[in-house]
Design a protein around this motif. Structure first.
Motif, PDB file in Angstrom:
ATOM      1  N   ARG A   2     137.022 -30.299 -21.057  1.00 28.94           N
ATOM      2  CA  ARG A   2     136.291 -29.342 -21.875  1.00 28.94           C
ATOM      3  C   ARG A   2     135.472 -30.011 -22.979  1.00 28.94           C
ATOM      4  NH1 ARG A   2     140.193 -27.453 -19.239  1.00 28.94           N
ATOM      5  NH2 ARG A   2     140.197 -25.343 -18.430  1.00 28.94           N
ATOM      6  N   VAL A   3     135.977 -31.089 -23.558  1.00 32.43           N
ATOM      7  CA  VAL A   3     135.216 -31.805 -24.589  1.00 32.43           C
ATOM      8  C   VAL A   3     133.942 -32.401 -23.971  1.00 32.43           C
ATOM      9  CG1 VAL A   3     135.229 -33.819 -26.122  1.00 32.43           C
ATOM     10  CG2 VAL A   3     137.184 -32.255 -26.101  1.00 32.43           C
ATOM     11  N   THR A   4     134.073 -32.981 -22.796  1.00 36.15           N
ATOM     12  CA  THR A   4     132.901 -33.557 -22.129  1.00 36.15           C
ATOM     13  C   THR A   4     131.920 -32.461 -21.730  1.00 36.15           C
ATOM     14  OG1 THR A   4     134.282 -35.370 -21.357  1.00 36.15           O
ATOM     15  CG2 THR A   4     132.158 -35.088 -20.259  1.00 36.15           C
ATOM     16  N   LEU A   5     132.443 -31.329 -21.236  1.00 39.75           N
ATOM     17  CA  LEU A   5     131.566 -30.209 -20.906  1.00 39.75           C
ATOM     18  C   LEU A   5     130.857 -29.674 -22.152  1.00 39.75           C
ATOM     19  CD1 LEU A   5     133.702 -28.256 -18.272  1.00 39.75           C
ATOM     20  CD2 LEU A   5     131.646 -29.651 -17.859  1.00 39.75           C
ATOM     21  N   LEU A   6     131.498 -29.781 -23.299  1.00 36.03           N
ATOM     22  CA  LEU A   6     130.875 -29.357 -24.553  1.00 36.03           C
ATOM     23  C   LEU A   6     129.618 -30.193 -24.845  1.00 36.03           C
ATOM     24  CD1 LEU A   6     131.177 -27.388 -26.931  1.00 36.03           C
ATOM     25  CD2 LEU A   6     132.622 -29.102 -28.045  1.00 36.03           C
ATOM     26  N   PHE A   7     129.677 -31.489 -24.553  1.00 33.37           N
ATOM     27  CA  PHE A   7     128.493 -32.336 -24.720  1.00 33.37           C
ATOM     28  C   PHE A   7     127.382 -31.893 -23.751  1.00 33.37           C
ATOM     29  CE2 PHE A   7     126.103 -36.172 -23.355  1.00 33.37           C
ATOM     30  CZ  PHE A   7     125.355 -36.330 -24.515  1.00 33.37           C
ATOM     31  N   GLY A   8     127.765 -31.627 -22.492  1.00 29.09           N
ATOM     32  CA  GLY A   8     126.792 -31.135 -21.516  1.00 29.09           C
ATOM     33  C   GLY A   8     126.179 -29.809 -21.957  1.00 29.09           C
ATOM     34  N   THR A   9     126.990 -28.979 -22.582  1.00 27.34           N
ATOM     35  CA  THR A   9     126.511 -27.696 -23.105  1.00 27.34           C
ATOM     36  C   THR A   9     125.396 -27.913 -24.123  1.00 27.34           C
ATOM     37  OG1 THR A   9     128.612 -26.581 -22.715  1.00 27.34           O
ATOM     38  CG2 THR A   9     127.209 -25.644 -24.419  1.00 27.34           C
ATOM     39  N   SER A  10     125.530 -28.932 -24.958  1.00 32.89           N
ATOM     40  CA  SER A  10     124.484 -29.186 -25.968  1.00 32.89           C
ATOM     41  C   SER A  10     123.160 -29.559 -25.303  1.00 32.89           C
ATOM     42  CB  SER A  10     124.934 -30.262 -26.957  1.00 32.89           C
ATOM     43  OG  SER A  10     124.996 -31.529 -26.330  1.00 32.89           O
ATOM     44  N   LEU A  11     123.228 -30.268 -24.190  1.00 27.83           N
ATOM     45  CA  LEU A  11     122.003 -30.615 -23.462  1.00 27.83           C
ATOM     46  C   LEU A  11     121.364 -29.377 -22.842  1.00 27.83           C
ATOM     47  CD1 LEU A  11     123.301 -33.880 -21.760  1.00 27.83           C
ATOM     48  CD2 LEU A  11     121.701 -33.719 -23.675  1.00 27.83           C
ATOM     49  N   TRP A  12     122.193 -28.529 -22.231  1.00 29.24           N
ATOM     50  CA  TRP A  12     121.685 -27.289 -21.638  1.00 29.24           C
ATOM     51  C   TRP A  12     121.154 -26.344 -22.715  1.00 29.24           C
ATOM     52  CZ3 TRP A  12     120.310 -25.869 -16.915  1.00 29.24           C
ATOM     53  CH2 TRP A  12     120.749 -26.636 -15.833  1.00 29.24           C
ATOM     54  N   LEU A  13     121.809 -26.288 -23.858  1.00 27.26           N
ATOM     55  CA  LEU A  13     121.341 -25.422 -24.949  1.00 27.26           C
ATOM     56  C   LEU A  13     119.925 -25.819 -25.371  1.00 27.26           C
ATOM     57  CD1 LEU A  13     121.629 -23.253 -27.136  1.00 27.26           C
ATOM     58  CD2 LEU A  13     122.805 -24.967 -28.545  1.00 27.26           C
ATOM     59  N   THR A  14     119.718 -27.097 -25.544  1.00 29.30           N
ATOM     60  CA  THR A  14     118.391 -27.576 -25.930  1.00 29.30           C
ATOM     61  C   THR A  14     117.362 -27.210 -24.863  1.00 29.30           C
ATOM     62  OG1 THR A  14     119.433 -29.392 -27.140  1.00 29.30           O
ATOM     63  CG2 THR A  14     117.068 -29.608 -26.640  1.00 29.30           C
ATOM     64  N   ASN A  15     117.713 -27.424 -23.595  1.00 32.09           N
ATOM     65  CA  ASN A  15     116.820 -27.056 -22.493  1.00 32.09           C
ATOM     66  C   ASN A  15     116.497 -25.563 -22.526  1.00 32.09           C
ATOM     67  OD1 ASN A  15     115.614 -27.290 -19.622  1.00 32.09           O
ATOM     68  ND2 ASN A  15     117.183 -25.712 -19.443  1.00 32.09           N
TER      69      ASN A  15
ATOM     70  N   THR B 200     133.060 -20.855 -27.523  1.00 33.13           N
ATOM     71  CA  THR B 200     134.222 -20.459 -26.725  1.00 33.13           C
ATOM     72  C   THR B 200     134.990 -21.667 -26.253  1.00 33.13           C
ATOM     73  OG1 THR B 200     133.037 -18.491 -25.983  1.00 33.13           O
ATOM     74  CG2 THR B 200     134.957 -19.149 -24.686  1.00 33.13           C
ATOM     75  N   ASN B 201     134.266 -22.652 -25.767  1.00 34.56           N
ATOM     76  CA  ASN B 201     134.892 -23.880 -25.290  1.00 34.56           C
ATOM     77  C   ASN B 201     135.624 -24.576 -26.439  1.00 34.56           C
ATOM     78  OD1 ASN B 201     135.611 -25.876 -23.479  1.00 34.56           O
ATOM     79  ND2 ASN B 201     133.576 -26.771 -23.367  1.00 34.56           N
ATOM     80  N   ALA B 202     135.014 -24.601 -27.608  1.00 31.74           N
ATOM     81  CA  ALA B 202     135.661 -25.220 -28.775  1.00 31.74           C
ATOM     82  C   ALA B 202     136.953 -24.481 -29.126  1.00 31.74           C
ATOM     83  CB  ALA B 202     134.705 -25.239 -29.966  1.00 31.74           C
ATOM     84  N   VAL B 203     136.914 -23.142 -29.087  1.00 30.96           N
ATOM     85  CA  VAL B 203     138.128 -22.356 -29.365  1.00 30.96           C
ATOM     86  C   VAL B 203     139.190 -22.642 -28.309  1.00 30.96           C
ATOM     87  CG1 VAL B 203     139.060 -19.992 -29.432  1.00 30.96           C
ATOM     88  CG2 VAL B 203     136.957 -20.551 -30.675  1.00 30.96           C
ATOM     89  N   THR B 204     138.780 -22.704 -27.036  1.00 33.54           N
ATOM     90  CA  THR B 204     139.736 -22.996 -25.964  1.00 33.54           C
ATOM     91  C   THR B 204     140.337 -24.384 -26.133  1.00 33.54           C
ATOM     92  OG1 THR B 204     138.543 -21.509 -24.480  1.00 33.54           O
ATOM     93  CG2 THR B 204     140.044 -23.096 -23.450  1.00 33.54           C
ATOM     94  N   ILE B 205     139.529 -25.350 -26.545  1.00 32.24           N
ATOM     95  CA  ILE B 205     140.039 -26.705 -26.807  1.00 32.24           C
ATOM     96  C   ILE B 205     141.105 -26.656 -27.890  1.00 32.24           C
ATOM     97  CG2 ILE B 205     139.416 -28.964 -27.780  1.00 32.24           C
ATOM     98  CD1 ILE B 205     136.641 -28.565 -26.321  1.00 32.24           C
ATOM     99  N   VAL B 206     140.839 -25.905 -28.951  1.00 35.26           N
ATOM    100  CA  VAL B 206     141.818 -25.772 -30.032  1.00 35.26           C
ATOM    101  C   VAL B 206     143.085 -25.087 -29.509  1.00 35.26           C
ATOM    102  CG1 VAL B 206     142.290 -24.628 -32.250  1.00 35.26           C
ATOM    103  CG2 VAL B 206     140.121 -25.827 -31.890  1.00 35.26           C
TER     104      VAL B 206
END
Length: 186
Positions: free
Chosen positions: A124-137, A156-162
């Protein structure tokens, strides 16, 4: 962004809103297998969404993400992961005409590495980084639902990680072994 994409009620944008719902559902999952199934559905919705917005690189990245997420349900083979990354590079070479179009393809590569080699919190942490790339796109593409989705997915992913971190700590304190597949109780 295409003219269709500027209308918030166009079919392209409506599909972005549908992707929003599927994506939120995906990242609420604490079970890795269910997460992967929902990411397949999200990615397929994104293929059509970005095609209608006139962003072939994002559509290709989403298509590759769908295939990679599906394959990662059944195999963790580094050879399959390498083939998916190669497909990303191949599609990128074929469709990228502008540096910003590299963002969704890079996001797809990050997602591939996460889906094939990671579980649980690291996934999920790695997917969070991918999310930032998709968000910018998505912001640059004019995708209303997509930008909202990636913002909420990130949160949501950050909350799930917590939540998973807290559950893991509780299990360690109680002396319970971690459950397979990245699933944690609680």
């Amino acid at each position: 962004m295409s003219a269709t994409g500027s209308d918030p009620f166009s079919l392209a944008q409506l599909l972005g809103y549908a992707a929003f719902v599927v994506g939120i559902t995906a990242f609420w999952q604490r079970d890795d297998r269910r997460l992967r199934y929902f990411v397949v559905a999200l990615s397929l919705t994104y293929v059509v969404h970005f095609s209608l917005l006139g962003n072939p690189a994002a559509a290709a990245g989403a298509g590759i993400s769908a295939v990679r997420s599906w394959l990662s349900i059944f195999t963790r083979s580094p050879w399959v992961a390498a083939a998916v990354v190669a497909a990303n590079i191949g599609f990128g070479a074929a469709v990228v005409t502008h540096w910003q179009q590299l963002l969704p393809l890079a996001g797809s590569v990050v997602g591939t590495l996460a889906m094939f080699f990671l579980d649980g919190i690291a996934l999920r942490v790695t997917l969070l980084f991918g999310t930032s790339l998709w968000l910018t796109n998505n912001i640059l593409s004019g995708s209303i639902g997509g930008a909202a989705l990636e913002t909420v997915i990130g949160l949501t992913n950050a909350v799930t990680i917590v939540r998973m971190t807290i559950a893991r700590r509780r299990m360690q304190t109680a002396g319970e072994p971690p459950q397979p597949g990245g699933r944690v109780s609680g």
